[in-house]
Design a protein around this motif. Sequence first.
Motif, PDB file in Angstrom:
ATOM      1  N   GLN A  14       0.853  -1.179   0.000  1.00 38.12           N
ATOM      2  CA  GLN A  14       0.000   0.000   0.000  1.00 38.12           C
ATOM      3  C   GLN A  14       0.887   1.227   0.000  1.00 38.12           C
ATOM      4  N   THR A  15       0.377   2.284  -0.558  1.00 39.13           N
ATOM      5  CA  THR A  15       1.076   3.556  -0.481  1.00 39.13           C
ATOM      6  C   THR A  15       0.329   4.446   0.493  1.00 39.13           C
ATOM      7  N   VAL A  16       0.977   5.511   0.896  1.00 42.32           N
ATOM      8  CA  VAL A  16       0.384   6.448   1.842  1.00 42.32           C
ATOM      9  C   VAL A  16      -0.750   7.191   1.156  1.00 42.32           C
ATOM     10  N   GLY A  17      -1.836   7.423   1.871  1.00 42.47           N
ATOM     11  CA  GLY A  17      -2.970   8.155   1.336  1.00 42.47           C
ATOM     12  C   GLY A  17      -2.680   9.640   1.190  1.00 42.47           C
ATOM     13  N   PHE A  18      -3.577  10.349   0.577  1.00 41.94           N
ATOM     14  CA  PHE A  18      -3.434  11.781   0.350  1.00 41.94           C
ATOM     15  C   PHE A  18      -3.419  12.527   1.676  1.00 41.94           C
ATOM     16  N   ASP A  19      -2.521  13.480   1.803  1.00 37.87           N
ATOM     17  CA  ASP A  19      -2.441  14.351   2.971  1.00 37.87           C
ATOM     18  C   ASP A  19      -2.602  15.783   2.479  1.00 37.87           C
ATOM     19  N   ALA A  20      -3.675  16.425   2.873  1.00 36.93           N
ATOM     20  CA  ALA A  20      -4.002  17.762   2.380  1.00 36.93           C
ATOM     21  C   ALA A  20      -2.946  18.806   2.753  1.00 36.93           C
ATOM     22  N   ARG A  21      -2.124  18.512   3.758  1.00 40.87           N
ATOM     23  CA  ARG A  21      -1.061  19.457   4.123  1.00 40.87           C
ATOM     24  C   ARG A  21       0.036  19.506   3.070  1.00 40.87           C
ATOM     25  N   PHE A  22       0.098  18.463   2.216  1.00 41.13           N
ATOM     26  CA  PHE A  22       1.150  18.353   1.219  1.00 41.13           C
ATOM     27  C   PHE A  22       0.540  18.028  -0.142  1.00 41.13           C
ATOM     28  N   PRO A  23      -0.089  19.018  -0.796  1.00 44.81           N
ATOM     29  CA  PRO A  23      -0.824  18.751  -2.034  1.00 44.81           C
ATOM     30  C   PRO A  23       0.068  18.575  -3.266  1.00 44.81           C
ATOM     31  N   ASN A  24       1.323  18.986  -3.212  1.00 45.99           N
ATOM     32  CA  ASN A  24       2.195  18.918  -4.380  1.00 45.99           C
ATOM     33  C   ASN A  24       2.780  17.522  -4.561  1.00 45.99           C
ATOM     34  N   THR A  25       3.338  17.291  -5.719  1.00 40.45           N
ATOM     35  CA  THR A  25       3.905  15.981  -5.993  1.00 40.45           C
ATOM     36  C   THR A  25       5.223  15.742  -5.266  1.00 40.45           C
ATOM     37  N   ASN A  26       5.970  16.788  -4.941  1.00 40.56           N
ATOM     38  CA  ASN A  26       7.206  16.627  -4.192  1.00 40.56           C
ATOM     39  C   ASN A  26       6.853  16.302  -2.739  1.00 40.56           C
ATOM     40  N   GLN A  27       7.203  15.113  -2.292  1.00 39.21           N
ATOM     41  CA  GLN A  27       6.788  14.645  -0.971  1.00 39.21           C
ATOM     42  C   GLN A  27       7.898  14.729   0.081  1.00 39.21           C
ATOM     43  N   THR A  28       8.921  15.538  -0.178  1.00 31.06           N
ATOM     44  CA  THR A  28      10.038  15.646   0.756  1.00 31.06           C
ATOM     45  C   THR A  28       9.579  16.139   2.127  1.00 31.06           C
ATOM     46  N   ARG A  29       8.809  17.185   2.157  1.00 32.24           N
ATOM     47  CA  ARG A  29       8.316  17.717   3.438  1.00 32.24           C
ATOM     48  C   ARG A  29       7.423  16.709   4.141  1.00 32.24           C
ATOM     49  N   ASN A  30       6.585  16.031   3.370  1.00 32.96           N
ATOM     50  CA  ASN A  30       5.698  15.016   3.933  1.00 32.96           C
ATOM     51  C   ASN A  30       6.525  13.907   4.581  1.00 32.96           C
ATOM     52  N   CYS A  31       7.561  13.473   3.914  1.00 30.48           N
ATOM     53  CA  CYS A  31       8.472  12.459   4.445  1.00 30.48           C
ATOM     54  C   CYS A  31       9.054  12.918   5.777  1.00 30.48           C
ATOM     55  N   TYR A  32       9.646  14.097   5.798  1.00 27.31           N
ATOM     56  CA  TYR A  32      10.303  14.627   6.991  1.00 27.31           C
ATOM     57  C   TYR A  32       9.303  14.828   8.136  1.00 27.31           C
ATOM     58  N   GLN A  33       8.136  15.349   7.807  1.00 25.48           N
ATOM     59  CA  GLN A  33       7.132  15.608   8.839  1.00 25.48           C
ATOM     60  C   GLN A  33       6.646  14.312   9.476  1.00 25.48           C
ATOM     61  N   ASN A  34       6.433  13.278   8.675  1.00 24.27           N
ATOM     62  CA  ASN A  34       6.012  11.993   9.227  1.00 24.27           C
ATOM     63  C   ASN A  34       7.108  11.368  10.079  1.00 24.27           C
ATOM     64  N   TYR A  35       8.370  11.532   9.671  1.00 23.03           N
ATOM     65  CA  TYR A  35       9.493  11.024  10.466  1.00 23.03           C
ATOM     66  C   TYR A  35       9.507  11.701  11.837  1.00 23.03           C
ATOM     67  N   THR A  36       9.447  13.021  11.859  1.00 27.84           N
ATOM     68  CA  THR A  36       9.486  13.737  13.140  1.00 27.84           C
ATOM     69  C   THR A  36       8.223  13.473  13.958  1.00 27.84           C
ATOM     70  N   ASP A  37       7.060  13.407  13.307  1.00 32.30           N
ATOM     71  CA  ASP A  37       5.813  13.120  14.028  1.00 32.30           C
ATOM     72  C   ASP A  37       5.854  11.752  14.698  1.00 32.30           C
ATOM     73  N   TYR A  38       6.462  10.775  14.020  1.00 32.89           N
ATOM     74  CA  TYR A  38       6.558   9.432  14.611  1.00 32.89           C
ATOM     75  C   TYR A  38       7.341   9.478  15.916  1.00 32.89           C
ATOM     76  N   PHE A  39       8.495  10.100  15.907  1.00 37.10           N
ATOM     77  CA  PHE A  39       9.322  10.106  17.114  1.00 37.10           C
ATOM     78  C   PHE A  39       8.750  11.007  18.204  1.00 37.10           C
ATOM     79  N   LYS A  40       8.054  12.065  17.829  1.00 40.56           N
ATOM     80  CA  LYS A  40       7.343  12.870  18.831  1.00 40.56           C
ATOM     81  C   LYS A  40       6.238  12.045  19.473  1.00 40.56           C
ATOM     82  N   CYS A  41       5.515  11.295  18.665  1.00 38.72           N
ATOM     83  CA  CYS A  41       4.427  10.449  19.157  1.00 38.72           C
ATOM     84  C   CYS A  41       4.972   9.366  20.084  1.00 38.72           C
TER      85      CYS A  41
END
Length: 86
Positions: A14-41
Motif C-alpha cells: 500500500q502507499t500512503v494516502g493523500f495528505d491535504a497538508r502536502f498537495p504537491n507531488t514533491n513529498q520531501t516535506r511530507n516524508c520529513y514531517q512523518n518522520y518527526t511526528d513518529y518520534f514525537k508520538c
Amino acid sequence: MSDGSDLSSKYVLQTVGFDARFPNTNQTRNCYQNYTDYFKCVNAKGEDFAPCKQFKKAYNSLCPNEWIGKWDDQRENGTFASSLEP
C-alpha cells in the motif's frame, strides 16, 4: 522455482494516502514531517501506541532509506535538526 504467489499472499503493498497538508507531488516535506511526528508520538505515548505506527508506515513509504539511516544516526548522536520532544 517459485512463481511468487506465496509472497503475494503474505504481503499487501500500500502507499500512503493523500495528505491535504502536502498537495504537491514533491513529498520531501511530507516524508520529513512523518518522520518527526513518529518520534514525537513515541516520546509522548510509547512505541506500542497504535496511531504512532501510522506515521512510521508513512515515512517508511515516502522517505529514501538513505535519509532514514542518516536521520537515525543524527538522532543517536544528538545532532538531529528538529526537536523530537512532544
